[in-house]
Design an enzyme around this catalytic site. Structure first.
Site, PDB file in Angstrom:
ATOM      1  N   LYS A 106       0.799  -1.135  -0.151  1.00 49.13           N
ATOM      2  CA  LYS A 106       0.204   0.181  -0.130  1.00 49.13           C
ATOM      3  C   LYS A 106       0.940   1.142   0.015  1.00 49.13           C
ATOM      4  CE  LYS A 106      -4.019   1.760   2.563  1.00 49.13           C
ATOM      5  NZ  LYS A 106      -5.098   2.042   1.334  1.00 49.13           N
TER       6      LYS A 106
HETATM    7  N1  PMP Z   1      -7.882  -1.399  -3.081  1.00 47.81           N
HETATM    8  C1  PMP Z   1      -7.418  -0.547  -2.929  1.00 47.81           C
HETATM    9  C2  PMP Z   1      -6.430   0.393  -4.086  1.00 47.81           C
HETATM   10  C3  PMP Z   1      -7.361   0.379  -1.701  1.00 47.81           C
HETATM   11  O1  PMP Z   1      -6.969   1.497  -1.485  1.00 47.81           O
HETATM   12  C4  PMP Z   1      -8.235  -0.181  -0.753  1.00 47.81           C
HETATM   13  C5  PMP Z   1      -8.310   0.459   0.693  1.00 47.81           C
HETATM   14  N2  PMP Z   1      -7.035   0.285   1.616  1.00 47.81           N
HETATM   15  C6  PMP Z   1      -8.673  -1.380  -0.874  1.00 47.81           C
HETATM   16  C7  PMP Z   1      -8.558  -1.982  -1.996  1.00 47.81           C
HETATM   17  C8  PMP Z   1      -9.479  -2.044   0.389  1.00 47.81           C
HETATM   18  O2  PMP Z   1      -8.619  -2.573   1.227  1.00 47.81           O
HETATM   19  P1  PMP Z   1      -8.785  -2.865   2.780  1.00 47.81           P
HETATM   20  O3  PMP Z   1     -10.061  -3.660   2.758  1.00 47.81           O
HETATM   21  O4  PMP Z   1      -7.611  -3.407   3.513  1.00 47.81           O
HETATM   22  O5  PMP Z   1      -9.306  -1.353   3.318  1.00 47.81           O
END
Ligand code: PMP
Length: 307
Positions: A153
């Site tokens: 991320k």
């Molecule tokens: N895809 C992207 C590109 C994101 O930014 C997020 C948010 N973090 C998600 C998917 C969903 O991830 P999570 O469930 O861990 O928040």
């Protein structure tokens, strides 16, 4: 955004307004930072952070990908997040830890810059103003996994999302959906994507997407309910012919999708399986399902400490 009193920065809680950084901060120029978005929910036993360990693990992983050598390890980051929430007296909301290369040198290589960490939290309600959203396939493709480390991320990845958001600005669409270069559905700008077809949940496999913590949670909840889940490549036609579709993510939780490119999904309303999963997710995050209590980290002693 509603300010809270304290932001944790490099080991200290400082006042929100003092949490500033130099304009030559390396990450500001090149996007080489890592962050998390985490939610805090009110439960019967007080406020609790949802899947904190998984978020900390992903942050540590993302920092490793960037060669960032933070002076805080996973357990120290975990404790710092809990302490930041506790000291702010927050009962619900969103938590944003960000690790970044600070001010030092401005070559593209981040060598010679301090590795910094900040943690902020604030009250944040629903991400979308609508219960059922209309989405559009972006003209931009999802960033190529051969050009980056897609399961980290990383701040710079979000330029892809910013561009897709610009595309739908001032339109009736609420979010964009990315395809991969080979025409498979990837994900939204900040969400993972699911469809319901033939009584199964289908979602794109890992490889082109952020491995969402909500995605993993939903897959587990669905399987525990006896609902089959398959990770497989999906094309736009699969989604348009699906019975139901929804996004998942920490910020958006479970958000039903009414239409894609103006074509209704199912009858264009919230489908029954989506509604059931959405309700179960809300019950789990609010600590109402004993079997999933371990997903929650209570923030003990979170009383009137904010001043
Ligand atoms: N895809 C992207 C590109 C994101 O930014 C997020 C948010 N973090 C998600 C998917 C969903 O991830 P999570 O469930 O861990 O928040």
């Amino acid at each position: 955004m509603k300010k809270t009193p304290w932001i944790w920065k490099n080991g200290q809680l400082i006042q929100w307004d003092d949490a500033l950084t130099h304009v030559l901060t390396h990450t500001l120029h090149y996007g080489g930072g890592a962050f998390e978005g985490i939610r805090l929910y009110p439960t019967e036993k007080g406020p609790a952070i949802f899947r904190l360990q998984e978020h900390v693990d992903r942050l540590v992983y993302s920092c490793g990908v960037l060669g960032m050598d933070l002076p805080w390890d996973g357990p120290a980051i975990f404790d710092a997040i809990v302490e930041t929430v506790r000291r702010n007296g927050l009962n619900y909301g969103y938590i944003r830890p960000i690790a970044y290369f600070g001010f030092g040198e401005l070559g593209v290589s981040a060598k010679g810059n301090p590795n910094e960490l900040a943690i902020a939290c604030w009250e944040w309600d629903a991400y979308f103003a609508h219960e059922l959203i209309d989405i559009k396939v972006s003209k931009y493709r999802r960033i190529n996994p051969e050009a980056t480390v897609i399961d980290a991320k990383i701040c710079g990845h979000y330029v892809n999302g910013i561009l897709s958001s610009l595309e739908i600005q001032n339109t009736h669409y609420h979010e964009a959906l990315f395809l991969t270069a080979d025409d498979h559905i990837a994900e939204g700008a900040g969400e993972n994507f699911f469809i319901v077809a033939d009584g199964k949940l289908l979602t794109p496999p890992l490889g082109h997407i952020l491995p969402g913590i909500t995605r993993a949670t939903i897959m587990q909840l669905a399987r525990d309910q006896g609902l089959p889940v398959e990770e497989r490549n999906l094309r736009l036609e699969d989604a348009l012919q699906a019975d139901e579709a929804f996004f998942t993510g920490t910020a958006v939780e479970v958000t039903p999708i009414g239409s894609i490119n103006d074509q209704p999904i199912g009858n264009g309303q919230v489908g029954p399986i989506t509604a059931q999963i959405k309700q179960l997710y809300q019950d789990v995050v609010h600590g109402r399902v004993p079997a999933y209590q371990s997903f929650l980290t209570p923030v003990a002693g979170n009383e009137q400490l904010a001043s």
